[in-house]
Design an enzyme around this catalytic site. Sequence first.
Site, PDB file in Angstrom:
ATOM      1  N   SER A 141      24.229  69.955  39.083  1.00 51.21           N
ATOM      2  CA  SER A 141      25.350  69.244  39.689  1.00 51.21           C
ATOM      3  C   SER A 141      26.186  70.300  40.394  1.00 51.21           C
ATOM      4  CB  SER A 141      26.187  68.556  38.605  1.00 51.21           C
ATOM      5  OG  SER A 141      27.469  68.206  39.083  1.00 51.21           O
ATOM      6  N   TYR A 154      30.750  68.352  30.347  1.00 47.91           N
ATOM      7  CA  TYR A 154      29.798  68.177  31.445  1.00 47.91           C
ATOM      8  C   TYR A 154      29.663  69.464  32.256  1.00 47.91           C
ATOM      9  CZ  TYR A 154      27.485  65.975  35.453  1.00 47.91           C
ATOM     10  OH  TYR A 154      26.598  65.646  36.456  1.00 47.91           O
TER      11      TYR A 154
END
Length: 256
Positions: A141, A154
């Site tokens: 990501s 995350y």
Amino acid sequence: MSVRYGLDGQVAVITGAANGFGLAVAQRLADEGARLVLVDRDADGLRAAAEKLGGLAVVADVSQESEVDGYVQEAVNAHGRIDLFFNNAGIEGRMAPMTELSVEDFDRVWRVNGRGVFMGLRAVLKVMKPQGSGVIVNTASMAAIKGAATFSPYIASKHAVLGLTKSAALEGAPYGIRINCVAPGHFDTRMGRDLTHQINPDDPDGVFRAVSESVPYGKRYGTAAEVANVVLWLFSDESEYVSGALHLIDGALNAG
């Protein structure tokens, strides 16, 4: 008409295949004539994907070691080898300041996004090394290269995916195995929509519009198909000399 990358007949394992990036990549691989092994813990979504695309459907939780080893073994039992691996399954977790998160909040994200990616790499490399070939793409990501307040589990997990990608690429190179990761920015997927709700449950559409405006290229969220385009190129011989790299797919959001 999709580009043909010469992947006909190759055995492709895709985790998180029931929706989002996994489903989009599975669709492209099916169009290429690859033999699919679709993996997800969402049994209903997985069944629908398999009915649409064909291939072997394996219900598995990537946070569980026995189930990771199990989906890899099922792929080998069915096809004798694994040529392509989209190590993609992930979750977003709960957004909150660190001081308001529990250890379980962190562990829940880590079990899937960190340990799950590691265990997938480990199990598939055990198959690919004796073959002397294979291509792996991990889903990281843009969170792998930056921080974000209220999103620490995350962020930490995606930094780990980048580190695992680099380490695995060095281990795989002597065996003819290439390993990269893709780093999506803002994408219009289930996860992307959930984050807008977490940021402002009273006006998620307002968050969506504001985020769209922040993207330099097109002032919009990306689509899962646009991630699939990059993954297919990484799987192909056209990216023969590309390994150990992170590939941002973010509409220039992190270029500044």
